[in-house]
Design an enzyme around this catalytic site. Structure first.
Site, PDB file in Angstrom:
ATOM      1  N   SER A 154       0.833  -1.206   0.000  1.00  0.00           N
ATOM      2  CA  SER A 154       0.000   0.000   0.000  1.00  0.00           C
ATOM      3  C   SER A 154       0.861   1.248   0.000  1.00  0.00           C
ATOM      4  O   SER A 154       2.075   1.192   0.197  1.00  0.00           O
ATOM      5  CB  SER A 154      -0.912   0.006   1.225  1.00  0.00           C
ATOM      6  N   LYS A 155       0.199   2.370  -0.196  1.00  0.00           N
ATOM      7  CA  LYS A 155       0.910   3.653  -0.234  1.00  0.00           C
ATOM      8  C   LYS A 155       1.615   3.917   1.081  1.00  0.00           C
ATOM      9  O   LYS A 155       2.620   4.595   1.134  1.00  0.00           O
ATOM     10  CB  LYS A 155      -0.077   4.786  -0.526  1.00  0.00           C
TER      11      LYS A 155
END
Ligand code: GLU
Length: 506
Positions: free
Chosen positions: A265-266
């Site tokens: 994920s970011k």
């Protein structure tokens, strides 16, 4: 149907910095286009103005440019199929939604937010999924349930409405995915998705399909997260009568966290200590997320590393330039399962490309670190230092800090070497050896090496016991680049000076 010229698009929404998963999608599109002599388009999907983030579009442009995959057509590049930004195409979508209504494949829905909430609550209370679909729509306020007159009346007086697709109940939807093979969905799994919003603007689904059609896209290559939307897209192609030119689909596997547990994920990057964005990004709140470029990665390394996350060649080759990738890439060799991100591998790639970099390329990479002291012995000397040390590091930015002793007396001296090796007769031998080099004018690496052998033989010593202390008095380090090359570069006078300094200090 004759083969159409390949046209693919990367269609990001400018909602923030581009994650490396998105960069890989762009890369696979780019490789596929180039391999097939086709066109690579960049389309900015900014229909959702609420999620618009300033600077994100420019970030996308810069990222693609840095990695060497500039679009053939796009907002900046122009092209015959423009505009390439959906917010500049807004006037064309509504007509297609209307066309679908006229053909009976979509309908006006007038339900208020309260009515929708009520419906959902009712369905949930009966343990049914809260979908606006072929069943529930018949008890709602839409052009399927209201009389024709009432619909006309409502439209005339300007009641708010949206347009929803009208899916058939229990209809099989099949399509072929270039990576996953045949995919089968049942229309009852889906809901009647909104195509046109209250403000007359399209949703992602409608705009995406209309644009792919008008831009004559032949292959839709995108992330796995869009697979659940694909059946709806396939139905839209058929309802709009565009089946014969429907693009082929290829849904790419996810990039997973290093432990394989879930999508990268970011937020993972800075949490786990590696960048997940190509370039550094500063949010409007001032929060900084690290980027590959600023962390010292070379674009060639990032491209190579990303290419291998989800694709593998027929043999075990791991190193590919962009051109080699263009030749070797194929969608059939993209795997169905997720690819684990591996930070050591990323560094390994960078090291490889660093070794291939010329000293002037290295010089550019460290330009921001260069101070007066680095230039005190001239530009050529600096380039040689970069060259000799590059094999010791993963990142160009680590070279100068590692090589402090090339420019000045060592700042620190390894304690272990001092304790274990700098004793008894050793300081004397080192002094004699260096004096001998000076008097015999032996300043080349090979001469120094030869002379050390001669000296050790004369003294009945093993030359091994002199080598580490010799390196240590000059560099302060226990290890480093090939010793005689290092000595040649630093030069005899300076070596002599450092021998004295060490003798005085220790
Ligand atoms: N705008 C979508 C995205 O942000 C595009 C998905 C697609 O390629 O269809 O990823």
């Amino acid at each position: 149907m004759s083969e159409r010229p390949v046209r693919v698009r990367f269609a990001p929404s400018p909602t923030g910095p581009l994650h490396i998963g998105g960069v890989r999608t762009a890369l696979y599109n780019y490789l596929f286009a180039k391999q097939n002599g086709g066109k690579f388009l960049l389309r900015i999907e900014d229909t959702d103005q609420k999620r618009f983030v300033p600077g994100a579009e420019e970030y996308i442009n810069q990222s693609l440019a840095w990695l060497g995959m500039s679009p053939d057509e796009g907002v900046k590049e122009g092209g015959e199929y423009g505009p390439y930004k959906q917010s500049e195409r807004m006037d064309q979508y509504a007509a297609y939604a209307e066309q679908l209504v006229q053909n009976g494949n979509a309908y006006y829905a007038f339900d208020t937010p309260e009515e929708l909430d009520e419906m959902r609550a009712k369905l949930e209370a009966n343990s049914m999924s809260a979908k606006y679909d072929s069943t529930s729509r018949m008890s709602m306020k839409n052009s399927l349930t209201l009389s024709e007159d009432e619909v006309k009346e409502r439209l005339k007086r300007g009641d708010k409405y949206i347009i929803r697709i009208k899916l058939q109940r229990n209809e099989e939807i099949r399509f072929h995915d270039e990576i996953r093979g045949w995919i089968v969905f049942n229309s009852s799994q889906l809901d009647d998705k909104v195509l046109l919003k209250e403000d007359g603007l399209p949703t992602y689904h409608l705009a995406n399909i209309v644009d792919d059609h008008l831009m004559e896209i032949t292959h839709v290559i995108r992330g796995e997260e869009w697979l659940p939307s694909a059946p709806l897209h396939v139905i839209l192609y058929s309802y709009l009568g565009w089946e014969s030119t429907m693009p082929k689909f290829a849904h790419l596997p996810l990039i997973l966290k290093p432990d394989g547990k879930g999508k990268l994920s970011k937020r993972d990057g800075d949490r786990l200590g590696f960048p997940v964005f190509p370039l550094e990004w500063k949010s409007t709140e001032g929060e900084i997320s690290s980027g590959y470029r600023e962390s010292g990665y070379m674009p060639e390394a990032v491209v190579n590393m990303l290419a291998m996350l989800g694709w593998h060649p027929t043999d075990n080759q791991e190193l590919f330039t962009m051109n080699e990738l263009i030749n070797a890439f194929s969608l059939e060799k993209v795997s169905k399962s997720g690819a684990k991100f591996d930070m050591d591998k990323a560094k390994w790639y960078n090291h490889h490309y660093l070794m291939k970099a010329s000293s002037s390329q290295l010089r550019n990479m460290v330009d921001h670190q260069i101070s007066e002291v680095h230039l005190s012995r001239g530009e050529h000397y600096l380039l040689q230092v970069l060259e000799i040390l590059k094999e010791k590091v993963s990142f160009a930015g680590d070279i100068l800090p590692l090589g402090q002793y090339f420019f000045d007396v060592p700042e620190t001296y390894d304690e272990n070497v001092k304790r274990k090796k700098w004793k008894d007769e050793i300081p004397m031998h080192i002094t004699n050896y260096v004096d001998g080099l000076l008097s015999e004018h032996k300043s080349k690496a090979s001469e120094m090496e030869e002379y050390l052998q001669t000296y050790a033989d004369d003294q009945r010593l093993s030359k091994g016991i002199l080598m580490q202390p010799l390196r240590w008095v000059v560099s302060g380090q226990a290890g480093g680049p090939p010793i005689f090359q290092m000595l040649e570069l630093i030069g005899l006078e300076e070596i002599r000076r450092r021998v004295d300094i060490a003798k005085e200090k220790f």
